[in-house]
Every structure is written in structure tokens, then in C-alpha cells.
Design an enzyme around this catalytic site. Structure first.
Site, PDB file in Angstrom:
ATOM      1  CD  GLU A  62      26.841  10.496 116.739  1.00  0.00           C
ATOM      2  OE1 GLU A  62      28.035  10.863 116.829  1.00  0.00           O
ATOM      3  OE2 GLU A  62      26.492   9.484 116.093  1.00  0.00           O
ATOM      4  NE  ARG A  95      26.650   7.715 101.516  1.00  0.00           N
ATOM      5  CZ  ARG A  95      25.655   6.847 101.375  1.00  0.00           C
ATOM      6  NH1 ARG A  95      25.373   6.357 100.169  1.00  0.00           N
ATOM      7  NH2 ARG A  95      24.934   6.464 102.403  1.00  0.00           N
ATOM      8  CB  CYS A 153      21.797  12.643 111.825  1.00  0.00           C
ATOM      9  SG  CYS A 153      20.548  11.386 111.454  1.00  0.00           S
ATOM     10  CG  HIS A 186      23.432   8.372 114.421  1.00  0.00           C
ATOM     11  ND1 HIS A 186      24.423   9.337 114.377  1.00  0.00           N
ATOM     12  CD2 HIS A 186      22.596   8.649 113.391  1.00  0.00           C
ATOM     13  CE1 HIS A 186      24.192  10.151 113.364  1.00  0.00           C
ATOM     14  NE2 HIS A 186      23.097   9.749 112.739  1.00  0.00           N
TER      15      HIS A 186
END
Length: 221
Positions: free
Chosen positions: A86, A96, A149, A173
Site C-alpha cells: 500500500e 461495509r 486495515c 494486503h
């Protein structure tokens, strides 16, 4: 002579507990499989709760205890086919699903009054190149999502910026394990050994220091 200079460098690698109904999280399984040392650096691992705020507090406390040279956090991104280094974390939580403590923040800042984003301070492109050299599929990612995350990466970078530590930090990830993909036909997965090999290579690259590679890893979408 500083405390850091008196001892071998330390690397803190974190992985998350299982969440969303799974009984395993590959990010922690990678941590469990890492060697005790990479180069001259000692490797320390930490299992982190999938919980907003708690995740940052647990890792910040371990940074205080260890004073590591590098912090590399790992997390699951089911559906991604490659290890994703990242580049950036953004100052927003938009969940979500609920975390493991039942929290589900929507459009809330990770740190009120904090900057809109932080860039990872590890050499992200050098890490991607090293992972590919180790025959572990890897890409540079420009989104860490808006779940725990991203929350953890932003929180760690915010904590380090406020503390003035020279510690470098980043996030990778990881895909589902092959065993997890059995119940998800058609979804990408990766062998644990391949992921471990890639993360080891990424840690070694992060420890080298120096400028990042000036290689194009941009995206058109």
C-alpha cells in the site's frame, strides 16, 4: 549512544485475527511462519484485533516497547490476486461490515483534525520489486480500503509522525489462502509459502533504506 544503536535493529510485523466468519487470517499465519531474523534485524510479530481504535492502540503500545526500525502491518484483502504493497492511507473509516467488536463507523475520521492522508514511509516500489524477484506476485496499491486495515496504517503513521520517531512504516494486503478459496470458487488465492517468501523479501528491502525505486507502478483506473 542511543538505545537503538546499542542493539540489533528490530522489525515489528503485525497480522490480524480472523474476521467476517473465517477461522483463519493469512496475515497472521504469515507472521507465525516468519524467521526470527532477516539479515541483522530481529523480527517481532504481533497479533492485532480486527477492531477500530483497539488495533491502533495495540500496535502503538508495541512500538513504544520495541522501538523498531521498521513496522510492517499485514492484512487480508480477499479477492486480490497478488500481494499488494500500500502506498497511502486516508483519514476515513467507512465500514461495509462491523468489526469484531461490533463497531461499524461510517464517514468518520481515523484522527479528528489529522491530515487527509499519509504516504507509507517504507520504500514501496523497492519492496514490490524485491517480492517479484523472490517469485511472489506483487503489485503497488493506491487504496488500502476504508476498513480496519486502512485505519491501522493511518493510525500507525499518525502516531509515528506525532512521536517524532524515525521508524518507517507500511502495509501489505495479502490474498486468501488456498484453503480459504475452496469455499469461494473462482476467487484468487495464494500458497502460504509464497506469501511468506514475498513478505521476507519486502522486509529485507525495507531494511536497506535509501531512496525508493524510480520505476513506474501507476494505474490507469
Amino acid at each position: 549512544m542511543t538505545r537503538r544503536a546499542e542493539r540489533p535493529p528490530r522489525v515489528l510485523v503485525t497480522g490480524f485475527e480472523p474476521f467476517a466468519g473465517d477461522d483463519v487470517n493469512p496475515s497472521w499465519e504469515i507472521c507465525r511462519a516468519l524467521p526470527e531474523a532477516i539479515g541483522h534485524a530481529r523480527v517481532h510479530t504481533l497479533r492485532v484485533p480486527v477492531a477500530f481504535r483497539d488495533a491502533i492502540e495495540v500496535v502503538a503500545a508495541e512500538i513504544d516497547r520495541l522501538d523498531p526500525l521498521v513496522v510492517l502491518c499485514l492484512g487480508l484483502a480477499g479477492g486480490r490476486p497478488a500481494l499488494s504493497v500500500e502506498r497511502v492511507a486516508i483519514n476515513v473509516d467507512d465500514a461495509r461490515i462491523a468489526d469484531n467488536a461490533g463497531a461499524r463507523p461510517v464517514d468518520e475520521p481515523v484522527a479528528a483534525g489529522g491530515p487527509a492522508a499519509y504516504f507509507a514511509t517504507v520504500p514501496v516500489k523497492s519492496m514490490v520489486a524485491a517480492m517479484r524477484e523472490a517469485e511472489a506476485p506483487a503489485v503497488l496499491s493506491n487504496t488500502a480500503g476504508t476498513f480496519v486495515c486502512n485505519h491501522l496504517l493511518y493510525g500507525v503513521l499518525h502516531f509515528l509522525a506525532a512521536s517524532g520517531r524515525p521508524t518507517r512504516a507500511g502495509f501489505i494486503h495479502v490474498p486468501w489462502l488456498e484453503s480459504q478459496a475452496l469455499s469461494r470458487p473462482g476467487e484468487p488465492a495464494m500458497a502460504l509459502a509464497t506469501m511468506v517468501r514475498g513478505v521476507e523479501a519486502a522486509i529485507a528491502a525495507a531494511l536497506e533504506g535509501g531512496p525508493d525505486l524510480a520505476a513506474s507502478e501507476g494505474a490507469l483506473d
